[in-house]
Design an enzyme around this catalytic site. Structure first.
Site, PDB file in Angstrom:
ATOM      1  N   LYS A  63      52.116 -51.698 -45.858  1.00  0.00           N
ATOM      2  CA  LYS A  63      51.856 -52.274 -47.478  1.00  0.00           C
ATOM      3  C   LYS A  63      50.520 -51.964 -47.941  1.00  0.00           C
ATOM      4  O   LYS A  63      49.771 -51.553 -47.216  1.00  0.00           O
ATOM      5  CB  LYS A  63      51.811 -53.873 -47.122  1.00  0.00           C
ATOM      6  N   LYS A  86      44.698 -58.617 -37.685  1.00  0.00           N
ATOM      7  CA  LYS A  86      43.510 -58.445 -38.324  1.00  0.00           C
ATOM      8  C   LYS A  86      42.405 -58.556 -36.827  1.00  0.00           C
ATOM      9  O   LYS A  86      41.598 -57.631 -36.945  1.00  0.00           O
ATOM     10  CB  LYS A  86      42.685 -59.426 -39.378  1.00  0.00           C
ATOM     11  N   LYS A 135      43.967 -53.326 -49.159  1.00  0.00           N
ATOM     12  CA  LYS A 135      42.479 -52.840 -49.302  1.00  0.00           C
ATOM     13  C   LYS A 135      41.701 -52.644 -47.957  1.00  0.00           C
ATOM     14  O   LYS A 135      40.510 -51.769 -48.043  1.00  0.00           O
ATOM     15  CB  LYS A 135      41.507 -53.864 -50.458  1.00  0.00           C
TER      16      LYS A 135
HETATM   17  P1  TYM Z   1      44.885 -61.715 -50.843  1.00  0.00           P
HETATM   18  O1  TYM Z   1      43.623 -61.864 -51.451  1.00  0.00           O
HETATM   19  O2  TYM Z   1      44.791 -60.970 -49.712  1.00  0.00           O
HETATM   20  O3  TYM Z   1      45.883 -61.082 -51.798  1.00  0.00           O
HETATM   21  C1  TYM Z   1      46.220 -61.851 -53.108  1.00  0.00           C
HETATM   22  C2  TYM Z   1      47.616 -61.881 -53.477  1.00  0.00           C
HETATM   23  O4  TYM Z   1      48.208 -60.677 -53.640  1.00  0.00           O
HETATM   24  C3  TYM Z   1      49.249 -60.359 -52.529  1.00  0.00           C
HETATM   25  N1  TYM Z   1      49.304 -59.282 -52.009  1.00  0.00           N
HETATM   26  C4  TYM Z   1      50.542 -58.474 -52.125  1.00  0.00           C
HETATM   27  N2  TYM Z   1      51.586 -58.636 -52.800  1.00  0.00           N
HETATM   28  C5  TYM Z   1      52.701 -57.498 -52.712  1.00  0.00           C
HETATM   29  N3  TYM Z   1      52.258 -56.216 -52.074  1.00  0.00           N
HETATM   30  C6  TYM Z   1      51.021 -56.208 -51.257  1.00  0.00           C
HETATM   31  N4  TYM Z   1      50.974 -54.879 -50.779  1.00  0.00           N
HETATM   32  C7  TYM Z   1      50.368 -57.099 -51.328  1.00  0.00           C
HETATM   33  N5  TYM Z   1      48.991 -57.226 -50.856  1.00  0.00           N
HETATM   34  C8  TYM Z   1      48.690 -58.327 -51.171  1.00  0.00           C
HETATM   35  C9  TYM Z   1      49.057 -61.457 -51.517  1.00  0.00           C
HETATM   36  O5  TYM Z   1      50.156 -62.065 -50.824  1.00  0.00           O
HETATM   37  C10 TYM Z   1      48.503 -62.594 -52.251  1.00  0.00           C
HETATM   38  O6  TYM Z   1      49.362 -63.566 -52.929  1.00  0.00           O
HETATM   39  N6  TYM Z   1      45.585 -65.885 -47.937  1.00  0.00           N
HETATM   40  C11 TYM Z   1      45.654 -65.370 -49.218  1.00  0.00           C
HETATM   41  C12 TYM Z   1      44.659 -65.876 -50.273  1.00  0.00           C
HETATM   42  C13 TYM Z   1      44.631 -67.450 -50.291  1.00  0.00           C
HETATM   43  C14 TYM Z   1      45.665 -68.231 -50.915  1.00  0.00           C
HETATM   44  C15 TYM Z   1      45.399 -69.526 -50.901  1.00  0.00           C
HETATM   45  C16 TYM Z   1      47.002 -67.836 -51.586  1.00  0.00           C
HETATM   46  C17 TYM Z   1      43.952 -68.597 -49.782  1.00  0.00           C
HETATM   47  N7  TYM Z   1      44.063 -69.639 -50.218  1.00  0.00           N
HETATM   48  C18 TYM Z   1      45.955 -70.708 -51.340  1.00  0.00           C
HETATM   49  C19 TYM Z   1      47.703 -68.914 -52.113  1.00  0.00           C
HETATM   50  C20 TYM Z   1      47.493 -70.121 -51.974  1.00  0.00           C
HETATM   51  C21 TYM Z   1      44.938 -63.836 -49.222  1.00  0.00           C
HETATM   52  O7  TYM Z   1      44.557 -63.418 -48.245  1.00  0.00           O
HETATM   53  O8  TYM Z   1      45.432 -63.157 -50.364  1.00  0.00           O
END
Ligand code: TYM
Length: 332
Positions: free
Chosen positions: A197, A114, A200
């Site tokens: 992947k 990023k 967004k």
């Molecule tokens: P975020 O908001 O980017 O995404 C939410 C969840 O969606 C999953 N994900 C995917 N899974 C499969 N294929 C894809 N193309 C794909 N894109 C996104 C992500 O792996 C995620 O599980 N850092 C985390 C948010 C977070 C979090 C936490 C998660 C903050 N604190 C504590 C678990 C526990 C994130 O940016 O997710």
């Protein structure tokens, strides 16, 4: 025996969740509510690591809540809350930062990816410390399982490392969590560029499937999804990444196995298969979209659910914060 604790989070960075968010994570959240003590968090503080518009942040936080409820998160079974309403996340976040090496944090590939877009100098410090806040999210709840997509694996490893180090140095304080990451579906790819992947923040938009988009929009996107050489519908991630991604999506939503799908589309060609994937996706999300839009009309109801969840989350989080402070020698 008491139920195992589950925790996960999602950022309110878009009006709609995409298919990757659902298949990689939220679908498992819904399943894990059964038989577990589940905490699900809309991580609005994590969304601040990039430029945000106040009106959009508010709207998207509420839209995230509406979508989670429409997708099947039940406030009776799970604790659904907003990260910023539980100040213990920031308090433990600082402790996590103090337990993490600069080199260790510098190895996080999401930060590297990023921050490389506009140069590390332009990246916010919060983007760098993001994984330590995520570690706090997880450890505050003494979580056993963390259902996430493949892209979060390294952050969970870091969380485990920090927790283990803290326990060794200051005495047993944190449950060491485990990632709950699917073998199939933990990484859904862009349907126009099946080597990246679905995301967004990257991609052209035409390869991203938003679950709240109108059915016609998603039907059209699937019909023009990129396919591979040949004409056989066969799961082969090296030779046929596009078709394999579509097979994964179809299978996860229709409940049919990949081999049954290969058999069903044997000799039929890509066109028929893409039309079938489009229909499965659109019909799956049609009632969910309608329900989410309906929930959004009653903001007071959404806020009441979130406030109730946050209150419960605060009491669990406070107990962990107190034992952390006590073990650190902070005067209470
Ligand atoms: P975020 O908001 O980017 O995404 C939410 C969840 O969606 C999953 N994900 C995917 N899974 C499969 N294929 C894809 N193309 C794909 N894109 C996104 C992500 O792996 C995620 O599980 N850092 C985390 C948010 C977070 C979090 C936490 C998660 C903050 N604190 C504590 C678990 C526990 C994130 O940016 O997710």
């Amino acid at each position: 025996m008491s139920k195992k604790r589950v925790l996960s989070g999602i950022q309110p960075t878009s009006d709609s969740f995409h298919l990757g968010n659902y298949l990689g994570a939220v679908k498992q959240w819904v399943e894990l509510q059964e038989g577990h003590d589940a905490f699900y968090c809309i991580v609005d503080l994590h969304a601040l690591t990039v430029e945000t518009d106040p009106a959009l942040l508010r709207k998207r936080t509420l839209m995230s809540a509406a979508q989670l409820l429409a997708l099947g998160i039940s406030p009776e079974k799970s604790t659904l809350f907003v990260q910023s309403q539980v100040p213990q996340h920031n308090q433990l976040g600082w402790i996590m930062e103090c337990m993490t090496g600069f080199g260790e944090a510098s190895r996080m590939t999401q930060f590297k990816d990023k921050s490389s877009k506009s140069g590390a100098d332009a990246a916010r410090v919060g983007l760098f410390t993001y994984p330590m806040l995520m570690a706090a999210d997880i450890l505050l709840y003494q979580s056993h399982l963390v259902p996430v997509g493949e892209d979060q694996r390294q952050h969970i490893e870091l969380t485990r490392d920090i927790a283990g180090r803290f326990n060794t140095r200051y005495g047993q304080t944190f449950q060491i969590p485990e990632g709950f990451i699917l073998k199939q579906g933990a990484k859904i790819y862009d349907i126009q560029d099946p080597t990246s992947k679905m995301s967004k923040s990257s991609g052209s938009g035409s390869g991203l499937i938003d679950i709240l988009d109108a059915p016609e929009v998603n039907l059209k996107k699937f019909k023009s999804a990129v396919t591979d050489a040949g004409r056989e519908v066969k799961f082969d991630t090296i030779e046929k990444p596009g078709i394999s991604n579509l097979l994964t999506i179809h299978s996860a939503l229709s409940g049919k196995s990949i081999s049954d799908l290969e058999y069903e589309f044997d000799g039929k060609g890509y066109g028929d298969f893409k039309a079938s994937v489009a229909e499965v996706v659109v019909e799956y999300f049609r009632p969910i979209r309608a329900h989410a839009l309906e929930l959004l009309e009653d903001e007071a109801h959404l806020l009441a659910i979130l406030h109730q969840g946050s209150e419960k989350a605060r009491s669990v989080a406070q107990a962990t914060l107190e034992s952390t402070y006590k073990n650190l020698g902070v005067v209470l």
